[in-house]
Design a protein around this motif. Sequence first.
Motif, PDB file in Angstrom:
ATOM      1  N   LYS A   1      45.526  31.525  48.370  1.00 30.54           N
ATOM      2  CA  LYS A   1      44.794  32.776  48.595  1.00 30.54           C
ATOM      3  C   LYS A   1      43.326  32.671  48.179  1.00 30.54           C
ATOM      4  O   LYS A   1      42.534  33.575  48.468  1.00 30.54           O
ATOM      5  CB  LYS A   1      45.463  33.917  47.818  1.00 30.54           C
ATOM      6  N   THR A   2      42.980  31.589  47.497  1.00 32.20           N
ATOM      7  CA  THR A   2      41.602  31.393  47.039  1.00 32.20           C
ATOM      8  C   THR A   2      40.816  30.616  48.086  1.00 32.20           C
ATOM      9  O   THR A   2      41.228  29.531  48.510  1.00 32.20           O
ATOM     10  CB  THR A   2      41.584  30.622  45.702  1.00 32.20           C
ATOM     11  N   THR A   3      39.679  31.169  48.514  1.00 27.94           N
ATOM     12  CA  THR A   3      38.862  30.531  49.546  1.00 27.94           C
ATOM     13  C   THR A   3      38.023  29.409  48.948  1.00 27.94           C
ATOM     14  O   THR A   3      37.934  29.253  47.719  1.00 27.94           O
ATOM     15  CB  THR A   3      37.928  31.554  50.211  1.00 27.94           C
ATOM     16  N   VAL A   4      37.365  28.636  49.823  1.00 30.72           N
ATOM     17  CA  VAL A   4      36.523  27.519  49.381  1.00 30.72           C
ATOM     18  C   VAL A   4      35.376  28.035  48.508  1.00 30.72           C
ATOM     19  O   VAL A   4      35.058  27.456  47.463  1.00 30.72           O
ATOM     20  CB  VAL A   4      35.962  26.747  50.597  1.00 30.72           C
ATOM     21  N   ILE A   5      34.749  29.119  48.930  1.00 28.84           N
ATOM     22  CA  ILE A   5      33.645  29.696  48.150  1.00 28.84           C
ATOM     23  C   ILE A   5      34.149  30.192  46.800  1.00 28.84           C
ATOM     24  O   ILE A   5      33.506  29.996  45.765  1.00 28.84           O
ATOM     25  CB  ILE A   5      32.970  30.846  48.931  1.00 28.84           C
ATOM     26  N   GLU A   6      35.321  30.820  46.797  1.00 29.54           N
ATOM     27  CA  GLU A   6      35.890  31.319  45.541  1.00 29.54           C
ATOM     28  C   GLU A   6      36.234  30.177  44.594  1.00 29.54           C
ATOM     29  O   GLU A   6      36.077  30.307  43.376  1.00 29.54           O
ATOM     30  CB  GLU A   6      37.121  32.175  45.832  1.00 29.54           C
TER      31      GLU A   6
ATOM     32  N   LEU B   1      32.491  36.959  40.286  1.00 31.79           N
ATOM     33  CA  LEU B   1      32.995  35.608  40.553  1.00 31.79           C
ATOM     34  C   LEU B   1      34.499  35.576  40.791  1.00 31.79           C
ATOM     35  O   LEU B   1      35.031  34.566  41.243  1.00 31.79           O
ATOM     36  CB  LEU B   1      32.660  34.679  39.381  1.00 31.79           C
ATOM     37  N   ALA B   2      35.191  36.671  40.496  1.00 30.89           N
ATOM     38  CA  ALA B   2      36.653  36.687  40.604  1.00 30.89           C
ATOM     39  C   ALA B   2      37.111  36.533  42.047  1.00 30.89           C
ATOM     40  O   ALA B   2      36.582  37.200  42.947  1.00 30.89           O
ATOM     41  CB  ALA B   2      37.194  38.000  40.038  1.00 30.89           C
ATOM     42  N   PRO B   3      38.093  35.672  42.299  1.00 29.23           N
ATOM     43  CA  PRO B   3      38.708  35.632  43.633  1.00 29.23           C
ATOM     44  C   PRO B   3      39.335  36.990  43.950  1.00 29.23           C
ATOM     45  O   PRO B   3      39.876  37.648  43.050  1.00 29.23           O
ATOM     46  CB  PRO B   3      39.783  34.542  43.491  1.00 29.23           C
TER      47      PRO B   3
ATOM     48  N   ALA C   1      41.917  41.513  39.080  1.00 30.23           N
ATOM     49  CA  ALA C   1      42.337  42.101  37.805  1.00 30.23           C
ATOM     50  C   ALA C   1      42.666  41.009  36.787  1.00 30.23           C
ATOM     51  O   ALA C   1      42.330  41.121  35.602  1.00 30.23           O
ATOM     52  CB  ALA C   1      43.545  43.003  38.012  1.00 30.23           C
ATOM     53  N   GLN C   2      43.307  39.954  37.230  1.00 26.06           N
ATOM     54  CA  GLN C   2      43.700  38.881  36.316  1.00 26.06           C
ATOM     55  C   GLN C   2      42.495  38.119  35.774  1.00 26.06           C
ATOM     56  O   GLN C   2      42.518  37.614  34.649  1.00 26.06           O
ATOM     57  CB  GLN C   2      44.667  37.926  37.014  1.00 26.06           C
ATOM     58  N   THR C   3      41.426  38.030  36.589  1.00 27.53           N
ATOM     59  CA  THR C   3      40.214  37.364  36.103  1.00 27.53           C
ATOM     60  C   THR C   3      39.574  38.169  34.983  1.00 27.53           C
ATOM     61  O   THR C   3      39.017  37.599  34.030  1.00 27.53           O
ATOM     62  CB  THR C   3      39.214  37.151  37.251  1.00 27.53           C
ATOM     63  N   MET C   4      39.657  39.506  35.061  1.00 24.80           N
ATOM     64  CA  MET C   4      39.149  40.329  33.962  1.00 24.80           C
ATOM     65  C   MET C   4      39.988  40.099  32.701  1.00 24.80           C
ATOM     66  O   MET C   4      39.454  40.035  31.591  1.00 24.80           O
ATOM     67  CB  MET C   4      39.163  41.811  34.359  1.00 24.80           C
TER      68      MET C   4
ATOM     69  N   THR D   1      43.801  28.114  30.387  1.00 25.41           N
ATOM     70  CA  THR D   1      43.774  26.897  31.207  1.00 25.41           C
ATOM     71  C   THR D   1      44.704  27.038  32.407  1.00 25.41           C
ATOM     72  O   THR D   1      44.347  26.696  33.554  1.00 25.41           O
ATOM     73  CB  THR D   1      44.187  25.670  30.363  1.00 25.41           C
ATOM     74  N   LEU D   2      45.909  27.561  32.170  1.00 26.13           N
ATOM     75  CA  LEU D   2      46.858  27.782  33.263  1.00 26.13           C
ATOM     76  C   LEU D   2      46.329  28.804  34.266  1.00 26.13           C
ATOM     77  O   LEU D   2      46.517  28.659  35.476  1.00 26.13           O
ATOM     78  CB  LEU D   2      48.215  28.232  32.702  1.00 26.13           C
ATOM     79  N   TYR D   3      45.660  29.841  33.753  1.00 25.96           N
ATOM     80  CA  TYR D   3      45.047  30.831  34.638  1.00 25.96           C
ATOM     81  C   TYR D   3      44.082  30.150  35.605  1.00 25.96           C
ATOM     82  O   TYR D   3      44.106  30.400  36.814  1.00 25.96           O
ATOM     83  CB  TYR D   3      44.283  31.874  33.807  1.00 25.96           C
ATOM     84  N   PHE D   4      43.193  29.311  35.060  1.00 23.70           N
ATOM     85  CA  PHE D   4      42.210  28.629  35.904  1.00 23.70           C
ATOM     86  C   PHE D   4      42.890  27.743  36.953  1.00 23.70           C
ATOM     87  O   PHE D   4      42.500  27.732  38.121  1.00 23.70           O
ATOM     88  CB  PHE D   4      41.270  27.773  35.037  1.00 23.70           C
ATOM     89  N   ILE D   5      43.916  27.005  36.539  1.00 17.50           N
ATOM     90  CA  ILE D   5      44.610  26.091  37.465  1.00 17.50           C
ATOM     91  C   ILE D   5      45.291  26.869  38.585  1.00 17.50           C
ATOM     92  O   ILE D   5      45.168  26.521  39.772  1.00 17.50           O
ATOM     93  CB  ILE D   5      45.634  25.227  36.693  1.00 17.50           C
ATOM     94  N   VAL D   6      45.995  27.939  38.218  1.00 15.95           N
ATOM     95  CA  VAL D   6      46.710  28.739  39.224  1.00 15.95           C
ATOM     96  C   VAL D   6      45.736  29.360  40.214  1.00 15.95           C
ATOM     97  O   VAL D   6      45.955  29.325  41.432  1.00 15.95           O
ATOM     98  CB  VAL D   6      47.562  29.836  38.535  1.00 15.95           C
ATOM     99  N   MET D   7      44.644  29.937  39.717  1.00 20.91           N
ATOM    100  CA  MET D   7      43.669  30.566  40.613  1.00 20.91           C
ATOM    101  C   MET D   7      43.011  29.537  41.531  1.00 20.91           C
ATOM    102  O   MET D   7      42.839  29.772  42.730  1.00 20.91           O
ATOM    103  CB  MET D   7      42.595  31.303  39.807  1.00 20.91           C
ATOM    104  N   TYR D   8      42.645  28.393  40.964  1.00 19.93           N
ATOM    105  CA  TYR D   8      41.936  27.380  41.752  1.00 19.93           C
ATOM    106  C   TYR D   8      42.833  26.794  42.842  1.00 19.93           C
ATOM    107  O   TYR D   8      42.384  26.548  43.966  1.00 19.93           O
ATOM    108  CB  TYR D   8      41.434  26.258  40.835  1.00 19.93           C
TER     109      TYR D   8
END
Length: 498
Positions: free
Chosen positions: A284-289, A429-431, A436-439, A273-280
């Motif tokens: 560094k994460t674009t709108v498409i990502e 789908l990974a930003p 690497a973290q998405t894997m 859950t924290l992974y998803f929140i941090v990435m979103y």
Amino acid sequence: MTDINRQTIVESVPQKGFFGHPKGLFTLFFTEFWERFSYYGMRAILVYFMYYEVSKGGLGFAENTALAIMSIYGSLVYMSGIIGGWFADRILGPSKSIFYGGILIMFGHIALAIPAGTAMFFLSMLLIVMGTGLLKPNVSSVVGEIYSEKDHRRDAGFSIFYMGINLGGFLAPLIVGTIGMNYDNFHLGFAIAAVGMFAGLLIFILTKKKNLGLAGTIIANPLSATEKKKTFSFMGIGAAVIIILIAIAIPMGLLTFDTFIALIGILGILIPTLYFIVMYRSPKTTVIERSRILAYIPLFIASVMFWAIQEQGSTILANYADKRTQLEFAGIQLSPAWFQSLNPLFIIILAPVFAWLWVKLGARQPSVPTKFSLGLLFAGLSFLVILVPAYFGGNNSLVNPLWLVLSYLIVVIGELCLSPVGLSVTTKLAPVAFSAQTMSLWFLSNAAAQAINAQIVKFYNADTEMLYFGVIGGAALLLSLLLFMLSAKIQGFMKGVR
């Protein structure tokens, strides 16, 4: 790692020598083959070792406790891969991580081979969890290093490597299971698993210099001397604090087996859950990502549901094979551990069929969310199939082993719809900033599933058997239907990724 480093590594590896592939694939294939042989051999008899009576060579744990420990153990193995990847990237490099991981795994199996009771058992689990975390993710990463990114042999090389995993997983329960179960000597079975890991280490040590060149030797993002000092200080303080808290909590009754299971269950859900929140939320994460992250969430949830069923092959279905299955079949005395060879056997047989099918269908093949819904459909059916013999024969009669074979076959069909597709779509789908973290996040779906399993396996017994399989199988079917209905919507959030 720069492009120059990547090309230098590839040029250092002999590019012909193993079925037309780089020689390094030989080293990595057999290292992973023997590591998986040791792991799946140990796992094939571990749950029986835990709940068999002391007079039969076991530890005498309650069955539900043994099933929960197996799930917690599996969850920690997948969680430890994140730590192992970090050590490889920042401190050791992949090659040293593989070597030290193999050493820890081997000593873990040796500890299991020593009949020294519960304390040695838990020490072995700690060693194997740490060792697998170091070795497992880094062997795969080194396979990627021996090919250039444009090498047309790359996908085939990973397929050959994947075959090594499944060959080890197929043979181990047959050999270790036969010796550990049929000859009533669990410790000898664990010793064979230790020998298997030793064989893998020997192959790795003797052939890596000649076959791997520089592959695995480069530390991608090394810590500076100052950072190392701070990191080791922080790790030392953290370890000391944890030891102190454990020393206080156990005598006070705050840390029990049940609270530990609950803690792992919380971490299994909290970490992704924290992974998803941090990435979103990352700049560094674009709108498409961000849109693609939203599309990935239901796929992740579906993956957790799938692995929650599939991973019960080594817990609930292993217990079912031991207690509820007719083990004398066609004049052959079956070992309950043998059934765990079915999953890798069916993957070896069916993986080429599915690869051909997707290529044949081309643009007409189902979308990624639809494939995931099919994976859940077959997972649910694999549990519902077990209800049939219980419905007609009752909970006290022994079941024809072909029902269990059918259950394993159906869930493998689901696995081939979901698992390879999940690996592929994760990379798509990974930003960019979190590739690497998405894997790692994908593998955490398995950790989360087994953490949840540790909570629910305690509800399984002879009286609740039909309810247990029915509720979990039915939940998978409902989630499959929901995912299928939302597949077009999810596909839209994927922004062109198929």
